[in-house]
Design a protein around this motif. Structure first.
Motif, short mmCIF file in Angstrom:
data_model
loop_
_atom_site.label_atom_id
_atom_site.label_comp_id
_atom_site.label_asym_id
_atom_site.label_seq_id
_atom_site.Cartn_x
_atom_site.Cartn_y
_atom_site.Cartn_z
N LEU A 12 0.87 -1.23 -0.09
CA LEU A 12 0.07 -0.02 -0.21
C LEU A 12 0.71 1.17 0.13
O LEU A 12 2.04 1.10 0.28
N LYS A 13 0.22 2.23 -0.40
CA LYS A 13 1.09 3.64 -0.40
C LYS A 13 1.54 4.00 0.99
O LYS A 13 0.52 3.85 2.02
N PRO A 14 2.49 4.78 1.47
CA PRO A 14 2.84 5.20 2.46
C PRO A 14 1.79 6.02 3.26
O PRO A 14 1.64 5.76 4.60
N GLN A 15 0.99 6.93 2.71
CA GLN A 15 0.10 7.70 3.14
C GLN A 15 -1.28 6.60 3.73
O GLN A 15 -1.80 6.99 4.68
N GLN A 16 -1.38 5.81 2.99
CA GLN A 16 -2.48 4.92 3.27
C GLN A 16 -2.01 3.94 4.54
O GLN A 16 -3.09 3.67 5.55
N GLU A 290 -7.96 1.67 -5.66
CA GLU A 290 -9.51 0.81 -5.74
C GLU A 290 -9.45 -0.07 -4.72
O GLU A 290 -10.52 -0.45 -4.25
N THR A 291 -8.30 -0.95 -4.07
CA THR A 291 -8.54 -1.91 -3.27
C THR A 291 -8.62 -1.15 -1.62
O THR A 291 -9.11 -1.83 -0.81
N PHE A 292 -7.88 0.04 -1.55
CA PHE A 292 -7.61 0.44 -0.18
C PHE A 292 -9.07 0.79 0.47
O PHE A 292 -9.16 0.37 1.77
N PRO A 293 -10.23 1.31 -0.23
CA PRO A 293 -11.30 1.63 0.63
C PRO A 293 -12.05 0.31 1.36
O PRO A 293 -12.66 0.39 2.24
N ILE A 294 -12.02 -0.95 0.51
CA ILE A 294 -12.43 -2.10 0.97
C ILE A 294 -11.82 -2.67 2.04
O ILE A 294 -12.23 -3.08 3.11
N PHE A 295 -10.54 -2.56 2.29
CA PHE A 295 -9.48 -2.96 3.24
C PHE A 295 -9.94 -2.13 4.31
O PHE A 295 -9.94 -2.56 5.68
N LEU A 299 -11.58 -3.25 7.94
CA LEU A 299 -10.56 -3.11 8.91
C LEU A 299 -11.44 -2.24 9.96
O LEU A 299 -11.38 -2.72 11.39
N VAL A 300 -12.23 -1.15 10.00
CA VAL A 300 -12.78 -0.42 10.83
C VAL A 300 -13.74 -1.33 11.39
O VAL A 300 -14.30 -1.38 12.68
N SER A 301 -14.65 -2.22 10.64
CA SER A 301 -15.56 -2.98 10.75
C SER A 301 -15.05 -4.08 11.99
O SER A 301 -15.70 -4.37 12.76
N TYR A 302 -14.04 -4.61 11.68
CA TYR A 302 -13.11 -5.75 12.55
C TYR A 302 -12.92 -5.13 13.64
O TYR A 302 -13.05 -5.83 14.73
N LEU A 303 -12.37 -4.06 13.69
CA LEU A 303 -11.70 -3.41 15.06
C LEU A 303 -12.76 -3.10 15.95
O LEU A 303 -12.89 -3.34 17.20
N ASN A 304 -14.07 -2.48 15.47
CA ASN A 304 -15.20 -2.09 16.26
C ASN A 304 -16.41 -3.32 16.69
O ASN A 304 -16.89 -3.16 17.72
N GLU A 305 -16.35 -4.10 15.70
CA GLU A 305 -17.58 -5.20 15.83
C GLU A 305 -17.10 -6.46 15.69
O GLU A 305 -17.67 -7.51 15.75
N GLY A 306 -15.73 -6.86 15.50
CA GLY A 306 -15.37 -8.24 15.30
C GLY A 306 -15.67 -9.01 14.16
O GLY A 306 -15.71 -9.91 13.87
N LYS A 307 -16.29 -8.22 13.09
CA LYS A 307 -16.84 -8.71 11.71
C LYS A 307 -16.39 -7.75 10.78
O LYS A 307 -16.01 -6.75 10.75
N LEU A 308 -16.70 -8.35 9.42
CA LEU A 308 -16.26 -7.57 8.29
C LEU A 308 -17.61 -6.94 7.64
O LEU A 308 -18.48 -7.55 7.67
#
Length: 319
Positions: A12-16, A290-295, A299-308
């Motif tokens: 991924l890009k450094p800023q990502q 294109e791929t970054f928004p999905i990841f 990730l946010v969903s995983y960290l907050n809710e433990g699911k994708l």
């Protein structure tokens, strides 16, 4: 500080990465090149997969809970990973729809307008202008698409722009917006013989292996063109070779194969009525964007809710 690791098998890009680091406080972001032997047991999340991991290394991923694949298909993942109930898998389904659909129509247009023939003649300084030599228009042709997901729907949309009749094949025949009609896979034999062009976007599963085999090719029109941009395992390559060699069908375009790269000894290379591309139909200009928004969303969903949140792979289906 936690020792939990997010392993970056794809770049991924450094800023990502910086943005994700702020979201995932307490996690270490580690690339495969920087992964130490003692780090394996702390890997909890993977971005992408590396086929070079040995079985022993895979068994060391004792805390692995989620793999975000950077592809649409995940059939290349080892079975011990896929079958592990503790590991969630998500893919990048959707981002490849436009380039794959454009690849399909690039082949159809180049074939219909005899551009491949013109290129060969150009190399020989050969000015040959046949009056009717195999030219065809896409208008009013019947396009049959196996698989009515994101890729199939984009193919259907473009097909309608060329005034084609577009028919979809899916598991149960459910109607999908954008298709003129849809049939269940079990009913496909009743319609396949009417198709001018057949496109497969099917994944590799136990049910799709060698679906396109000798008897299936015998049901096609003699002028039909077959295109596979799904998975190579769905096609019996020997049967396709024989059908093309005997000119039982008009031609084919394969972007995917049983084994990749395709062996130099493969007889498929010999066929003049087959276009081979090295699994590039889904390549896009700005892959990381294109791929970054999905990841990130997952990730946010995983960290907050433990699911994708997006593109969860149904392990029982394989996609």
């Amino acid at each position: 500080m936690s020792n939990a690791i997010i392993l970056m098998n794809n770049q991924l890009k450094p800023q990502q990465v910086e943005m994700l680091t702020q979201l995932a406080e307490g996690y270490r972001f580690v690339t495969k090149a920087d992964l130490a032997e003692g780090d394996f047991e702390y890997v909890e999340i993977m971005y992408g997969w590396d086929k070079s991991y040995t079985e022993a290394q895979r068994q060391s991923f004792k805390r692995l809970k989620w793999i975000q694949a950077t592809s649409a298909g995940v059939d290349y993942l080892p079975m011990d990973i896929i079958q592990n109930p503790q590991i969630m898998i998500s893919n990048m389904s959707g981002i490849h729809a436009t380039p794959i659909a454009e690849s399909v129509f690039g082949y159809l247009l180049a074939t219909g307008r005899q551009l491949f023939t013109s290129q060969l003649q150009q190399r020989e300084s050969n000015w040959n202008r046949p009056e009717h030599g195999g030219y065809f228009s896409l208008k009013d042709k019947v396009l049959l698409v196996y698989g009515t997901g994101n890729i199939g729907q984009e193919i259907a949309r473009i097909g309608h722009n060329f005034s084609m009749e577009v028919i979809g094949i899916n598991t149960n025949g459910r109607a999908i917006e954008g298709f003129d009609a849809c049939y269940a896979t079990a009913e496909a034999d009743s319609i396949v013989g009417k198709a001018d062009f057949i496109v497969s976007t099917l994944p590799a599963t136990a049910n799709t292996r060698h679906y396109f085999a000798e008897n299936w090719f015998k049901t096609l029109k003699a002028t039909a063109l077959f295109i596979n941009v799904g998975r190579g395992q769905t096609v019996d390559e020997t049967a396709l070779y024989e059908a093309l060699k005997a000119k039982q069908i008009g031609g084919a375009y394969l972007d995917v194969f049983h084994e990749e790269p395709l062996s130099e000894s493969s007889t498929l290379w010999e066929l003049e009525n087959l276009l081979i591309s090295p699994h590039i139909s889904g390549q896009i200009e700005h892959f990381q964007e294109e791929t970054f928004p999905i990841f990130k969303e997952n990730l946010v969903s995983y960290l907050n809710e433990g699911k994708l949140a997006r593109n969860i792979v149904a392990k029982d289906k394989g996609y």
